[in-house]
Write an enzyme that holds these catalytic residues in place. Structure first.
Site, PDB file in Angstrom:
ATOM      1  N   GLY A  46       0.827  -1.187   0.000  1.00  0.00           N
ATOM      2  CA  GLY A  46       0.000   0.000   0.000  1.00  0.00           C
ATOM      3  C   GLY A  46       0.867   1.244   0.000  1.00  0.00           C
ATOM      4  O   GLY A  46       2.041   1.190   0.385  1.00  0.00           O
ATOM      5  N   GLN A  51       3.029   9.991   1.309  1.00  0.00           N
ATOM      6  CA  GLN A  51       4.309   9.266   1.341  1.00  0.00           C
ATOM      7  C   GLN A  51       5.187   9.572   0.130  1.00  0.00           C
ATOM      8  O   GLN A  51       6.368   9.230   0.119  1.00  0.00           O
ATOM      9  CB  GLN A  51       4.066   7.757   1.403  1.00  0.00           C
ATOM     10  CG  GLN A  51       3.475   7.300   2.727  1.00  0.00           C
ATOM     11  CD  GLN A  51       3.346   5.795   2.748  1.00  0.00           C
ATOM     12  OE1 GLN A  51       2.371   5.251   2.262  1.00  0.00           O
ATOM     13  NE2 GLN A  51       4.343   5.114   3.295  1.00  0.00           N
ATOM     14  N   CYS A  89       5.875  -0.058   7.457  1.00  0.00           N
ATOM     15  CA  CYS A  89       5.518   1.084   6.604  1.00  0.00           C
ATOM     16  C   CYS A  89       6.731   1.460   5.760  1.00  0.00           C
ATOM     17  O   CYS A  89       7.852   1.513   6.266  1.00  0.00           O
ATOM     18  CB  CYS A  89       5.118   2.263   7.489  1.00  0.00           C
ATOM     19  SG  CYS A  89       4.706   3.754   6.566  1.00  0.00           S
ATOM     20  N   LEU A  90       6.490   1.738   4.483  1.00  0.00           N
ATOM     21  CA  LEU A  90       7.598   2.104   3.588  1.00  0.00           C
ATOM     22  C   LEU A  90       8.270   3.404   4.028  1.00  0.00           C
ATOM     23  O   LEU A  90       9.421   3.648   3.691  1.00  0.00           O
ATOM     24  CB  LEU A  90       7.096   2.242   2.141  1.00  0.00           C
ATOM     25  CG  LEU A  90       6.596   0.946   1.486  1.00  0.00           C
ATOM     26  CD1 LEU A  90       5.995   1.244   0.125  1.00  0.00           C
ATOM     27  CD2 LEU A  90       7.707  -0.091   1.377  1.00  0.00           C
ATOM     28  N   HIS A 131      -4.379   1.437   7.499  1.00  0.00           N
ATOM     29  CA  HIS A 131      -3.025   2.002   7.564  1.00  0.00           C
ATOM     30  C   HIS A 131      -2.864   3.145   6.557  1.00  0.00           C
ATOM     31  O   HIS A 131      -2.374   4.226   6.899  1.00  0.00           O
ATOM     32  CB  HIS A 131      -2.023   0.871   7.270  1.00  0.00           C
ATOM     33  CG  HIS A 131      -0.588   1.290   7.225  1.00  0.00           C
ATOM     34  ND1 HIS A 131       0.371   0.743   8.038  1.00  0.00           N
ATOM     35  CD2 HIS A 131       0.065   2.202   6.444  1.00  0.00           C
ATOM     36  CE1 HIS A 131       1.549   1.314   7.764  1.00  0.00           C
ATOM     37  NE2 HIS A 131       1.380   2.194   6.791  1.00  0.00           N
ATOM     38  N   GLU A 132      -3.295   2.899   5.319  1.00  0.00           N
ATOM     39  CA  GLU A 132      -3.101   3.920   4.276  1.00  0.00           C
ATOM     40  C   GLU A 132      -4.016   5.126   4.494  1.00  0.00           C
ATOM     41  O   GLU A 132      -3.596   6.268   4.294  1.00  0.00           O
ATOM     42  CB  GLU A 132      -3.312   3.319   2.884  1.00  0.00           C
ATOM     43  CG  GLU A 132      -2.383   2.156   2.538  1.00  0.00           C
ATOM     44  CD  GLU A 132      -0.903   2.415   2.798  1.00  0.00           C
ATOM     45  OE1 GLU A 132      -0.464   3.576   2.767  1.00  0.00           O
ATOM     46  OE2 GLU A 132      -0.177   1.438   3.065  1.00  0.00           O
ATOM     47  N   HIS A 135      -2.664   7.547   6.937  1.00  0.00           N
ATOM     48  CA  HIS A 135      -1.636   8.452   6.402  1.00  0.00           C
ATOM     49  C   HIS A 135      -2.244   9.772   5.923  1.00  0.00           C
ATOM     50  O   HIS A 135      -1.588  10.814   5.972  1.00  0.00           O
ATOM     51  CB  HIS A 135      -0.915   7.809   5.211  1.00  0.00           C
ATOM     52  CG  HIS A 135       0.246   6.928   5.580  1.00  0.00           C
ATOM     53  ND1 HIS A 135       1.344   7.384   6.264  1.00  0.00           N
ATOM     54  CD2 HIS A 135       0.490   5.616   5.334  1.00  0.00           C
ATOM     55  CE1 HIS A 135       2.214   6.395   6.429  1.00  0.00           C
ATOM     56  NE2 HIS A 135       1.723   5.304   5.874  1.00  0.00           N
TER      57      HIS A 135
HETATM   58 NI    NI Z   1       2.636   3.408   5.757  1.00  0.00          NI
END
Ligand code: NI
Length: 150
Positions: A46, A51, A89-90, A131-132, A135
């Site tokens: 995701g 991000q 998380c990236l 999660h996304e 953000h």
């Molecule tokens: Ni994330």
């Protein structure tokens, strides 16, 4: 398509609230394509627009390979149950933790054609959606982490 740079923890962008998308312009479509390429390249399931440094309410999720879900202005409209599972998380490389999330969620969003749709998911898909979408409000998994994994 272009691969975008992923913003990492410590950057203020990740803590800001993103603005809704009011018109699906060619620029928004390019952003969606680039976000998908960036998610694939980073091997993530995701990615949210903040991000990649863009404060707009756009998310892409792919928990089943090849089944990308594009969500513009996503909103959780129903949730049920509870799960505790591992998350990363990236934007927070190298950290993993257990979070508490709903087991099932239903999200209403707009697709790239401007159509409103709903997607329901359980387990990993429910986690990824939560999660996304978090953000987009400047929240990260470490905020709701109940145990950090070493
Ligand atoms: Ni994330």
């Amino acid at each position: 398509m272009a691969k975008l740079k992923i913003v990492k923890i410590g950057d203020d962008t990740l803590r800001k609230v993103s603005r809704p998308v009011d018109a699906i312009t060619p620029r928004i479509l390019t952003l969606l394509d680039d976000m998908i390429e960036t998610m694939h390249d980073a091997d993530g399931c995701g990615l949210a627009a903040p991000q990649v440094g863009v404060l707009r309410r756009i998310v892409v999720v792919e928990v089943e390979p090849g089944q990308t879900i594009e969500l513009i202005n996503p909103k959780i409209v129903a949730y049920a149950g509870e799960q505790q599972a591992e998350e990363g998380c990236l934007s927070i490389p190298g950290r993993w933790g257990i979070t508490k999330r709903p087991k099932h969620v239903t999200v209403r969003a707009t697709n790239r054609k401007g159509e409103v749709f709903e997607v329901s998911g359980s387990d990993l898909l429910a986690r990824a959606l939560c999660h996304e979408i978090d953000h987009l409000d400047g929240k990260m998994f470490i905020d709701c982490m109940i145990e950090e994994l070493k």
